[in-house]
Structure formats: C-alpha cells, structure tokens
Design a protein around this motif. Structure first.
Motif, mmCIF file in Angstrom:
data_model
loop_
_atom_site.group_PDB
_atom_site.id
_atom_site.type_symbol
_atom_site.label_atom_id
_atom_site.label_comp_id
_atom_site.label_asym_id
_atom_site.label_seq_id
_atom_site.Cartn_x
_atom_site.Cartn_y
_atom_site.Cartn_z
ATOM 1 N N LEU A 6 0.859 -1.179 0.000
ATOM 2 C CA LEU A 6 0.000 0.000 0.000
ATOM 3 C C LEU A 6 0.897 1.231 0.000
ATOM 4 C CD1 LEU A 6 -2.843 1.303 0.267
ATOM 5 C CD2 LEU A 6 -2.479 1.224 2.760
ATOM 6 N N VAL A 7 0.756 2.064 -1.032
ATOM 7 C CA VAL A 7 1.490 3.321 -1.119
ATOM 8 C C VAL A 7 0.505 4.436 -0.781
ATOM 9 C CG1 VAL A 7 2.801 4.888 -2.609
ATOM 10 C CG2 VAL A 7 3.031 2.395 -2.898
ATOM 11 N N VAL A 8 0.830 5.219 0.256
ATOM 12 C CA VAL A 8 -0.043 6.294 0.712
ATOM 13 C C VAL A 8 0.650 7.631 0.457
ATOM 14 C CG1 VAL A 8 -1.325 7.286 2.650
ATOM 15 C CG2 VAL A 8 -0.989 4.796 2.514
ATOM 16 N N SER A 9 0.101 8.398 -0.472
ATOM 17 C CA SER A 9 0.611 9.738 -0.750
ATOM 18 C C SER A 9 -0.126 10.718 0.146
ATOM 19 C CB SER A 9 0.388 10.093 -2.223
ATOM 20 O OG SER A 9 0.750 11.432 -2.463
ATOM 21 N N THR A 10 0.630 11.433 0.989
ATOM 22 C CA THR A 10 -0.010 12.280 2.001
ATOM 23 C C THR A 10 -0.062 13.752 1.630
ATOM 24 O OG1 THR A 10 2.000 12.698 3.301
ATOM 25 C CG2 THR A 10 0.771 10.668 3.787
ATOM 26 N N SER A 11 0.447 14.121 0.471
ATOM 27 C CA SER A 11 0.402 15.524 0.058
ATOM 28 C C SER A 11 -0.956 15.858 -0.536
ATOM 29 C CB SER A 11 1.480 15.813 -0.982
ATOM 30 O OG SER A 11 1.409 17.164 -1.395
ATOM 31 N N ILE A 12 -1.378 17.095 -0.328
ATOM 32 C CA ILE A 12 -2.645 17.523 -0.935
ATOM 33 C C ILE A 12 -2.433 18.586 -2.003
ATOM 34 C CG2 ILE A 12 -4.017 16.882 1.077
ATOM 35 C CD1 ILE A 12 -4.067 19.873 1.842
ATOM 36 N N ARG A 13 -1.190 18.865 -2.332
ATOM 37 C CA ARG A 13 -0.870 19.894 -3.326
ATOM 38 C C ARG A 13 -0.938 19.333 -4.740
ATOM 39 N NH1 ARG A 13 4.880 23.120 -3.646
ATOM 40 N NH2 ARG A 13 5.664 21.110 -4.311
ATOM 41 N N ASN A 14 -1.528 20.086 -5.657
ATOM 42 C CA ASN A 14 -1.495 19.713 -7.065
ATOM 43 C C ASN A 14 -0.052 19.760 -7.543
ATOM 44 O OD1 ASN A 14 -4.266 19.398 -7.346
ATOM 45 N ND2 ASN A 14 -4.585 21.545 -7.849
ATOM 46 N N GLY A 15 0.352 18.747 -8.306
ATOM 47 C CA GLY A 15 1.717 18.691 -8.792
ATOM 48 C C GLY A 15 2.723 18.340 -7.710
ATOM 49 N N SER A 16 2.270 17.654 -6.700
ATOM 50 C CA SER A 16 3.101 17.308 -5.553
ATOM 51 C C SER A 16 4.320 16.483 -5.962
ATOM 52 C CB SER A 16 2.275 16.511 -4.551
ATOM 53 O OG SER A 16 3.093 15.842 -3.628
#
Length: 180
Positions: A6-16
């Motif tokens: 499971l890969v969890v991306s925690t950023s909420i920025r567009n183009g992170s």
C-alpha cells in the motif's frame, strides 16, 4: 507471489513532488512482482482524532469519514509506504492525522510487517527528513510485529512538478519501490 503493498501519498498539493515520487515507488514495486495499491489523501475528508480511545474497545473509530475504508487497506497490506513532503523538517500534517486515525489498528490483527517512508523536500541533505522518519518510527513502535524498512530522501525539489524533470530522483524512487 509478491507482497501486498500500500502506497499512501499524504500531500494535498497539485503537482506534488512527493506524489510524483510515490508513483515511481509504486512502479518499482509493481516491477518487482508485488500487488500494489496507491492511495492519495488529496481531496479526502479525514477528521482529527478526538483521543476518546473508544476504538481501543470496539476496533472502530467513532468518526464516520473516509478513514474507515483506509484503515481497512492499512490492516490488509503486507507493506506500507508513506510518501510525504517535508514541511519544516517534519512530515505533512495530513500524514500525522492519518497516523493518529489508525489507532483502531492497535487491537486488530494487522498484516503489515514493513513500513517505509519516501520524502520530497526543498532542502538537500541526508538529515532533512530525519524528524519525519523518527515520527513514523514512533508510530511503528506501537505495532510490535512491524518494523521500519527504510527511507528515501529526495531533496532539491520545491515548486510543483519539479520532481518529474529529475530522472535521478525518479530512478531512485523506482529502485526504492523494487526493494520494499
């Protein structure tokens, strides 16, 4: 048979940048023969932990939001990879909230044994993400069957989408994914 990653991306920025690298980690894990699920926290409604500890009795959080499904994904994964931007030499706030909300897992029969961290930061250097790694390691210590598998620190990326143009960072993320 590969592992369930499971890969969890925690950023909420567009183009992170951390999410760009997380997708490369995903690609590497897939190349290694694993079953991989990618989850982004962007746009998700996830409330703060209330500290009521009801989940320690029931195994479920009293807050009804998108964490219900996400906790199930964490519980069933063999390997978890968190990807976070480094803000003020620490993990993103969204990642910390996510970790706090995983409290119902403490009394469950979770499957994960290895937890990894992939980071993106403006600053370069081996120690830039150390506080974030220590924070994650503190969370992992609450799960006696799990251990910290390692960290990928990717520095020198500030603005949106900068990591996409840095083949050395993308290649390192793919290799990191192959090893999870």
């Amino acid at each position: 048979m590969g592992k369930k990653v499971l890969v969890v991306s925690t950023s909420i920025r567009n183009g992170s940048n951390s999410e760009i690298l997380a997708h490369e980690v995903e690609r590497g894990a897939l190349d290694a023969g694993n079953e991989v699920e990618f989850v982004s926290l962007a746009g998700r409604e996830i409330g703060f932990c209330r500290g009521c500890l009801a989940c320690q009795k029931t195994g479920n959080c009293v807050i009804r939001d998108e964490m219900d499904a996400l906790i199930g994904k964490v519980r069933e994964a063999d390997v978890i990879v968190f990807a976070t931007p480094i803000y003020y030499y620490e993990m993103s706030g969204q990642m910390k909230v996510f970790l706090d909300r995983c409290n119902p897992l403490y009394i469950s029969d979770y499957k994960f044994r290895s937890v990894y961290l992939a980071t993106a930061s403006a600053e370069e250097g081996d120690d830039v993400a150390e506080r974030a790694a220590r924070g994650l390691q503190g969370w992992i210590e609450c799960f006696p069957k799990a251990s910290f598998g390692g960290m990928l620190q990717s520095g020198g990326v500030t603005g949106p989408n900068e990591a996409a143009g840095r083949e050395e960072l993308l290649a390192a993320a793919r290799e990191f994914g192959r090893r999870v």
